[in-house]
Every structure is written in structure tokens, then in C-alpha cells.
Design a protein around this motif. Structure first.
Motif, PDB file in Angstrom:
ATOM      1  N   LYS A  98      -4.961   2.562  -2.409  1.00  0.00           N
ATOM      2  CA  LYS A  98      -3.891   2.917  -3.335  1.00  0.00           C
ATOM      3  C   LYS A  98      -2.646   2.125  -2.974  1.00  0.00           C
ATOM      4  O   LYS A  98      -2.269   2.039  -1.802  1.00  0.00           O
ATOM      5  CB  LYS A  98      -3.593   4.412  -3.268  1.00  0.00           C
ATOM      6  CG  LYS A  98      -4.694   5.288  -3.836  1.00  0.00           C
ATOM      7  CD  LYS A  98      -4.290   6.749  -3.786  1.00  0.00           C
ATOM      8  CE  LYS A  98      -5.370   7.637  -4.388  1.00  0.00           C
ATOM      9  NZ  LYS A  98      -4.980   9.075  -4.336  1.00  0.00           N
ATOM     10  N   ASP A 144       1.433   2.211 -10.266  1.00  0.00           N
ATOM     11  CA  ASP A 144       0.407   2.651  -9.324  1.00  0.00           C
ATOM     12  C   ASP A 144      -0.852   1.848  -9.601  1.00  0.00           C
ATOM     13  O   ASP A 144      -1.336   1.822 -10.746  1.00  0.00           O
ATOM     14  CB  ASP A 144       0.113   4.142  -9.501  1.00  0.00           C
ATOM     15  CG  ASP A 144       1.279   5.018  -9.071  1.00  0.00           C
ATOM     16  OD1 ASP A 144       1.829   4.768  -7.987  1.00  0.00           O
ATOM     17  OD2 ASP A 144       1.631   5.945  -9.830  1.00  0.00           O
ATOM     18  N   ASN A 191       0.837  -1.200   0.000  1.00  0.00           N
ATOM     19  CA  ASN A 191       0.000   0.000   0.000  1.00  0.00           C
ATOM     20  C   ASN A 191       0.871   1.249   0.000  1.00  0.00           C
ATOM     21  O   ASN A 191       2.006   1.250   0.475  1.00  0.00           O
ATOM     22  CB  ASN A 191      -0.986  -0.009   1.171  1.00  0.00           C
ATOM     23  CG  ASN A 191      -0.313   0.177   2.518  1.00  0.00           C
ATOM     24  OD1 ASN A 191       0.102   1.281   2.888  1.00  0.00           O
ATOM     25  ND2 ASN A 191      -0.207  -0.910   3.276  1.00  0.00           N
ATOM     26  N   GLU A 192       0.359   2.312  -0.571  1.00  0.00           N
ATOM     27  CA  GLU A 192       1.149   3.510  -0.836  1.00  0.00           C
ATOM     28  C   GLU A 192       1.798   4.098   0.418  1.00  0.00           C
ATOM     29  O   GLU A 192       2.959   4.508   0.397  1.00  0.00           O
ATOM     30  CB  GLU A 192       0.262   4.565  -1.502  1.00  0.00           C
ATOM     31  CG  GLU A 192       1.011   5.711  -2.127  1.00  0.00           C
ATOM     32  CD  GLU A 192       0.097   6.590  -2.957  1.00  0.00           C
ATOM     33  OE1 GLU A 192       0.263   6.616  -4.184  1.00  0.00           O
ATOM     34  OE2 GLU A 192      -0.795   7.250  -2.365  1.00  0.00           O
ATOM     35  N   LYS A 205       1.363   0.290  -4.588  1.00  0.00           N
ATOM     36  CA  LYS A 205       2.406   0.166  -5.588  1.00  0.00           C
ATOM     37  C   LYS A 205       2.579  -1.322  -5.907  1.00  0.00           C
ATOM     38  O   LYS A 205       2.581  -2.156  -4.983  1.00  0.00           O
ATOM     39  CB  LYS A 205       3.734   0.715  -5.063  1.00  0.00           C
ATOM     40  CG  LYS A 205       3.723   2.216  -4.785  1.00  0.00           C
ATOM     41  CD  LYS A 205       3.752   3.029  -6.064  1.00  0.00           C
ATOM     42  CE  LYS A 205       3.914   4.503  -5.762  1.00  0.00           C
ATOM     43  NZ  LYS A 205       4.013   5.337  -6.987  1.00  0.00           N
ATOM     44  N   TYR A 261       4.687   1.873   1.477  1.00  0.00           N
ATOM     45  CA  TYR A 261       5.749   1.975   0.474  1.00  0.00           C
ATOM     46  C   TYR A 261       6.578   3.240   0.687  1.00  0.00           C
ATOM     47  O   TYR A 261       7.813   3.208   0.675  1.00  0.00           O
ATOM     48  CB  TYR A 261       5.128   1.959  -0.920  1.00  0.00           C
ATOM     49  CG  TYR A 261       6.103   2.176  -2.056  1.00  0.00           C
ATOM     50  CD1 TYR A 261       6.874   1.133  -2.552  1.00  0.00           C
ATOM     51  CD2 TYR A 261       6.235   3.450  -2.634  1.00  0.00           C
ATOM     52  CE1 TYR A 261       7.762   1.337  -3.597  1.00  0.00           C
ATOM     53  CE2 TYR A 261       7.118   3.658  -3.683  1.00  0.00           C
ATOM     54  CZ  TYR A 261       7.883   2.607  -4.160  1.00  0.00           C
ATOM     55  OH  TYR A 261       8.769   2.816  -5.188  1.00  0.00           O
ATOM     56  N   LYS A 262       5.902   4.360   0.894  1.00  0.00           N
ATOM     57  CA  LYS A 262       6.605   5.641   1.042  1.00  0.00           C
ATOM     58  C   LYS A 262       7.324   5.761   2.383  1.00  0.00           C
ATOM     59  O   LYS A 262       8.146   6.662   2.557  1.00  0.00           O
ATOM     60  CB  LYS A 262       5.624   6.791   0.855  1.00  0.00           C
ATOM     61  CG  LYS A 262       5.161   6.940  -0.593  1.00  0.00           C
ATOM     62  CD  LYS A 262       4.237   8.131  -0.778  1.00  0.00           C
ATOM     63  CE  LYS A 262       3.865   8.304  -2.247  1.00  0.00           C
ATOM     64  NZ  LYS A 262       2.944   9.454  -2.448  1.00  0.00           N
TER      65      LYS A 262
END
Length: 282
Positions: free
Chosen positions: A274, A260, A233-234, A276, A237-238
Motif C-alpha cells: 500500500k 492511494d 509506502n503508506e 501514496k 508516508y504516515k
């Protein structure tokens, strides 16, 4: 610091697909499942090509606060990082055998399903995100790996615990049987007239493998020698500082891509998350 993105970088930068021969030759594991677990440890510790066994062990011990056993999840815990559960399948259509442990989003130090060594591996009360690593091994070769965090894959604990409690209540209500609470589904005592026989009631959880679960966004190409996929999940990931380094590698490794995507919320399939998707193949 070791983490999932760094492990992916280690894999795509210099992949190695041999399992059983490679690990058995170094007296580390005597099965494909055990070899897969050793391989995943090496990905995280950066020791995939380390030939000095003592140095390898030292590096792995620096990375992991806990290395698991066959009876309790997880298989490994990154020191002050995520927990990892490794599962081997022989076919991309095969289900994952979780046995008495239902699918989890996180591992907590207060859980009754983990060992004392696991609870005490790090100080204080801790909670770790759980990553499922599913490896397909065929003819002693690693054919595919799929990484996905439990929060993107499994429902909340309440979903599974509710079913477990309902089954316990049903068993406890059965006639004159003497039911005893256990960490599993329970135990039925005094079955025969001498009272010398007991029945252990244990749940055997089975989970669809992620290639099947996420078939609406990706599929396994069986014509490829090896395929890797990670769905994260975004937000998670970040949180990894190395994600920029991984994205930079896309321009130099033509079989690596990052997309994405939107995945279904495990607690409500009508909602999207959302995420990746990282793909790599040989």
C-alpha cells in the motif's frame, strides 16, 4: 524538521524550474547534474529563493549532516533523517547509471561503499532510509522530478550481493590468473610475464528510472511544462507529521493530487504494498 513531505510542500507551494542559469549565476554549480543537486538541497532546506548566500549555506548546514561527493553515495543526509541520492536523466526513457554502487534500500554507517566523512557525520552506528530523486533536465530546464524510497524501488541487499559474489567466484576460478579481493569485483594481478600489469574489474550497475518502473500506476505527460511524482509506502508516508498539511493543500492547488495506490513488492512482484502517490504539474 526537514523531511521529504516538507520538501514537496516547498516545491508545490512556489515551484521554480530554472536550473543552470539560476545556480551558475550564484557560482554554485557548473553542470546540470550539479545544479539539480543544489536545487534538491534548497527544496529540503527551504532556501530555494534565498538570495543571501551565507544565510543559505548556514540553513543547509543545519538541515544536512553530510553533503556527498561524486565518488560515493549518498549525495546528502538529513541530520537524523533520511539519506538522499540525486540522479539526472535527459529523457523519461533513459536508465540511471549507478556505476559501482548497486541499488539500495538503506544506507548504514557500517557500509564499505560510503566515505569516512559520511560514516562520521553522525555519532554512533546509524541506518537511514535512502530516497532516490530522479530529475529530468532538458535544455537547461527542469522537466520532471520523481521521488521514491529505495524500499519501494529496489530489492534487498542480498539480491545484488549474491550476483556480485557469484561473479567474483567465477573470476577467481579462471585458470592461472592471480585474483585479488577488492571492494569492487576484484583485481587480476601478474597478467604479463614481468608481472607489471593489473586488471581492475568493476561492476557498472544500471537501474530503470522510476517513470518506467512504475508505468503500471502512472505515466509522464510530456505535454506538461513540468511534472512531479512521489511514491511513498503508506507506513513511511504516515511517519511524516506534515502529511496532513500536504493533504490540505490539495484543495487549494488544483494541479496537486494524492492517491492511494498499490505497488509491487521489489522482493516479490506477486505481493503488493500500500502506498501514496503524490502528483503535481504545471
Amino acid at each position: 524538521m526537514a523531511n521529504t513531505i516538507q520538501a514537496i510542500i516547498n516545491l508545490v507551494s512556489n515551484p521554480k524550474l530554472e536550473l543552470v542559469e539560476y545556480y551558475n549565476s550564484r557560482h554554485r554549480a557548473n553542470s546540470e547534474g550539479g545544479s539539480l543537486e543544489e536545487y534538491i538541497k534548497d527544496l529540503y532546506a527551504g532556501t530555494l529563493y534565498e538570495l543571501d548566500e551565507e544565510k543559505r549555506k548556514k540553513l543547509i548546514n543545519n538541515v544536512f549532516s553530510y553533503i556527498g561527493n561524486d565518488s560515493n553515495p549518498p549525495d546528502a543526509m538529513i541530520r537524523y533523517g533520511d539519506a538522499i541520492e540525486v540522479k539526472k536523466i535527459e529523457s523519461s526513457k533513459a536508465d540511471i547509471q549507478l556505476n559501482s554502487s548497486y541499488p539500495k534500500c538503506q544506507i548504514e554507517s557500517t557500509s564499505s561503499m560510503i566515505s569516512r566523512a559520511c560514516k562520521d557525520a553522525e555519532e554512533g552506528n546509524w541506518t537511514k532510509d535512502l530516497l532516490y530523486v530522479v530529475g529530468q533536465v532538458k535544455n537547461k530546464q527542469l522537466r520532471s522530478i520523481f521521488m521514491v524510497y529505495g524500499e519501494d524501488y529496489a530489492a534487498s541487499d542480498d539480491t545484488y550481493l549474491g550476483v556480485k559474489q557469484d561473479i567474483k567466484k567465477w573470476i577467481a576460478s579462471m585458470g592461472e590468473l592471480e585474483f585479488e579481493e577488492t571492494e569492487e569485483l576484484g583485481r587480476i594481478n601478474m597478467i604479463d610475464s614481468l608481472g607489471i600489469t593489473k586488471l581492475r574489474v568493476r561492476g557498472m550497475w544500471i537501474l530503470q528510472n522510476p517513470w518506467k518502473v512504475f508505468s503500471y500506476v502512472t505515466t509522464l505527460d510530456t505535454s506538461k511544462k513540468f511534472e512531479f511524482c512521489a511514491i511513498i509506502n503508506e507506513m513511511k508516508y504516515k511517519s511524516f507529521p506534515e502529511h496532513a498539511e500536504l493533504e490540505h493543500l490539495v484543495s487549494s492547488i488544483n494541479t496537486l493530487e494524492i492517491q492511494d495506490i498499490k505497488i509491487k513488492n521489489p522482493n516479490d512482484s506477486k505481493l503488493d504494498i500500500k502506498a501514496k502517490m503524490i502528483r503535481f504539474y504545471l
